[in-house]
Design a protein around this motif. Sequence first.
Motif, mmCIF file in Angstrom:
data_model
loop_
_atom_site.group_PDB
_atom_site.id
_atom_site.type_symbol
_atom_site.label_atom_id
_atom_site.label_comp_id
_atom_site.label_asym_id
_atom_site.label_seq_id
_atom_site.Cartn_x
_atom_site.Cartn_y
_atom_site.Cartn_z
ATOM 1 N N LYS A 1 -6.235 9.688 -17.480
ATOM 2 C CA LYS A 1 -7.336 10.398 -18.122
ATOM 3 C C LYS A 1 -8.678 9.710 -17.842
ATOM 4 O O LYS A 1 -8.852 8.522 -18.060
ATOM 5 C CB LYS A 1 -7.111 10.470 -19.625
ATOM 6 N N GLY A 2 -9.624 10.498 -17.338
ATOM 7 C CA GLY A 2 -10.968 10.001 -17.099
ATOM 8 C C GLY A 2 -11.102 9.089 -15.896
ATOM 9 O O GLY A 2 -12.167 8.501 -15.679
ATOM 10 N N ARG A 3 -10.052 8.993 -15.100
ATOM 11 C CA ARG A 3 -10.071 8.122 -13.927
ATOM 12 C C ARG A 3 -9.742 8.951 -12.692
ATOM 13 O O ARG A 3 -9.449 10.147 -12.785
ATOM 14 C CB ARG A 3 -9.105 6.953 -14.125
ATOM 15 N N THR A 4 -9.750 8.323 -11.544
ATOM 16 C CA THR A 4 -9.577 9.062 -10.299
ATOM 17 C C THR A 4 -8.504 8.421 -9.421
ATOM 18 O O THR A 4 -8.509 7.198 -9.234
ATOM 19 C CB THR A 4 -10.897 9.111 -9.507
ATOM 20 N N VAL A 5 -7.628 9.273 -8.904
ATOM 21 C CA VAL A 5 -6.607 8.812 -7.965
ATOM 22 C C VAL A 5 -7.289 8.212 -6.739
ATOM 23 O O VAL A 5 -8.305 8.736 -6.259
ATOM 24 C CB VAL A 5 -5.690 9.991 -7.563
ATOM 25 N N ALA A 6 -6.742 7.114 -6.243
ATOM 26 C CA ALA A 6 -7.342 6.406 -5.110
ATOM 27 C C ALA A 6 -7.422 7.304 -3.875
ATOM 28 O O ALA A 6 -6.531 8.133 -3.638
ATOM 29 C CB ALA A 6 -6.526 5.151 -4.784
ATOM 30 N N PRO A 7 -8.487 7.162 -3.074
ATOM 31 C CA PRO A 7 -8.593 7.924 -1.824
ATOM 32 C C PRO A 7 -7.359 7.684 -0.945
ATOM 33 O O PRO A 7 -6.878 6.548 -0.828
ATOM 34 C CB PRO A 7 -9.848 7.351 -1.177
ATOM 35 N N GLY A 8 -6.862 8.752 -0.347
ATOM 36 C CA GLY A 8 -5.711 8.622 0.545
ATOM 37 C C GLY A 8 -4.370 8.668 -0.147
ATOM 38 O O GLY A 8 -3.323 8.595 0.513
ATOM 39 N N GLY B 1 -3.899 2.732 -5.212
ATOM 40 C CA GLY B 1 -3.424 2.886 -3.836
ATOM 41 C C GLY B 1 -2.446 1.806 -3.431
ATOM 42 O O GLY B 1 -1.992 1.766 -2.286
ATOM 43 N N TYR B 2 -2.114 0.930 -4.382
ATOM 44 C CA TYR B 2 -1.131 -0.132 -4.160
ATOM 45 C C TYR B 2 -0.162 -0.129 -5.340
ATOM 46 O O TYR B 2 -0.497 0.335 -6.434
ATOM 47 C CB TYR B 2 -1.794 -1.509 -4.085
ATOM 48 N N ARG C 1 0.839 -1.196 0.000
ATOM 49 C CA ARG C 1 0.000 0.000 0.000
ATOM 50 C C ARG C 1 0.880 1.255 0.000
ATOM 51 O O ARG C 1 1.955 1.282 0.614
ATOM 52 C CB ARG C 1 -0.918 0.002 1.220
ATOM 53 N N ILE C 2 0.423 2.305 -0.684
ATOM 54 C CA ILE C 2 1.216 3.531 -0.804
ATOM 55 C C ILE C 2 0.405 4.748 -0.361
ATOM 56 O O ILE C 2 -0.818 4.720 -0.303
ATOM 57 C CB ILE C 2 1.702 3.731 -2.251
ATOM 58 N N ASP C 3 1.139 5.817 -0.043
ATOM 59 C CA ASP C 3 0.519 7.078 0.376
ATOM 60 C C ASP C 3 0.697 8.183 -0.656
ATOM 61 O O ASP C 3 -0.065 9.146 -0.666
ATOM 62 C CB ASP C 3 1.136 7.546 1.696
ATOM 63 N N GLN C 4 1.724 8.032 -1.500
ATOM 64 C CA GLN C 4 2.056 9.130 -2.413
ATOM 65 C C GLN C 4 2.655 8.583 -3.701
ATOM 66 O O GLN C 4 3.292 7.532 -3.712
ATOM 67 C CB GLN C 4 3.064 10.072 -1.736
ATOM 68 N N CYS D 1 6.070 5.953 -0.840
ATOM 69 C CA CYS D 1 5.883 6.677 -2.095
ATOM 70 C C CYS D 1 6.402 5.846 -3.261
ATOM 71 O O CYS D 1 7.488 5.256 -3.180
ATOM 72 C CB CYS D 1 6.633 8.010 -2.044
ATOM 73 N N VAL D 2 5.631 5.799 -4.337
ATOM 74 C CA VAL D 2 6.127 5.301 -5.620
ATOM 75 C C VAL D 2 6.570 6.519 -6.413
ATOM 76 O O VAL D 2 5.781 7.443 -6.642
ATOM 77 C CB VAL D 2 5.044 4.527 -6.389
ATOM 78 N N ALA D 3 7.830 6.553 -6.808
ATOM 79 C CA ALA D 3 8.389 7.733 -7.454
ATOM 80 C C ALA D 3 9.157 7.362 -8.714
ATOM 81 O O ALA D 3 9.820 6.318 -8.760
ATOM 82 C CB ALA D 3 9.305 8.494 -6.491
#
Length: 421
Positions: free
Chosen positions: A316-323, A411-412, A291-294, A377-379
């Motif tokens: 595009k057209g999608r949403t970043v996971a809550p949190g 989120g993962y 699981r990731i936070d950023q 964080c995934v960077a």
Amino acid sequence: MGMTMTQKILASHAGLPSVSAGQLIQAKLDLVLGNDITTPVAINEFRKAGFDTVFDRSRIAIVLDHFVPNKDIKAAEQSKQCRDFACAHCVSHFYDVGKMGIEHALLPEQGVVTAGDCIIGADSHTCTYGALGAFSTGVGSTDMAAGMATGMAWFKVPAAIRFHLTGSLPANVSGKDVILTIIGKIGVDGALYRSMEFTGPGVASLSMDDRFCICNMAIEAGAKNGIFPVDSKTMAYMEGRCERAPVVFTADPDAEYERTIEIDLSKIVPTVACPHLPENTRPTSQLGGVRIDQVVIGSCTNGRMEDMETAYHILKGRTVAPGVRCIIIPATMQIYRACVQRGYVTAFIDAGAVVSTPTCGPCLGGYMGILAAGERCVATTNRNFVGRMGHVDSEVYLASPATAAASALTGYITDPKEAAK
């Protein structure tokens, strides 16, 4: 014995018919580079040594990119020192707020570096310019000071490792996955003070952005430099862009390499470097439960146009996971503008991401995305050492823009193939 590409460039700039691995030489420089962190130290050393003029104002580049727009008083003072020096010496290539970009994306874009150059920069990722067939390497600020004053630098000629590339990359796989795979194979000291020379038919399938990324992270394997041959893609990139005519060097057929490593690009998979070393690599598909936070998409490694395009097509057209905090940083103002014109910025914002002006920012724990204790964080950056992006108890996972964008949605840590479903 024949010479490698790197050895030929160094011999030419040293005025010698040939050089060999381990030889000490003094070479003429085509460019000396510094940023807002390293240039103030170099300026102090420049003055301490009694220098009062630069060797050539057109061959010095100072890029304010780490903490700009300035994040605090110290950053403001450092930038002011750079501005004053650039003004006093009429430095041609000075990039401040409004014109700035992350140095290793900006200089190729602006045509300041070209094939056959010998370049030093007071930043370890100066090795990026090997993608254009140049010898470029990072140095300390004292060497930068001497270079600005004399236009010369001492080098020990590096031995070379040849990476023979075949095949072409599968979908959703990029140069970042290639270099992470290589570092995972040879280790962070696997090319210590060596030239990483990329050859073979697979080179032609790699984009220029892939090559910049691969050379950028040569230092993460301990290399002195990374370098690609100059081919039709390189020439097309440089045409009408570079301020100096390119000089093309090719390795001799009997050039000596310490070893040759075969890389079949068609077998490269999305790859992640887990904490806390770039060599700690695993296939992205094996890390689905992390699981990731950023997420950070940017840096001198992966903030180029192709990287922005990759992120756009996934988000595009999608949403970043809550949190999850998703931070996207185009590497130059030109890239930023293209993202605006193409509608990428709107798509990123609609997806729940934030878009920053060009900066190194979070990569080195500067600003625009510092991690708290226990955060992950995934960077798309280049280093994941302990505390690199903030608290010593945080974790950084290095990945491609495709993997980073896919992970932002779930989120993962997520294989980009999953995001395409």
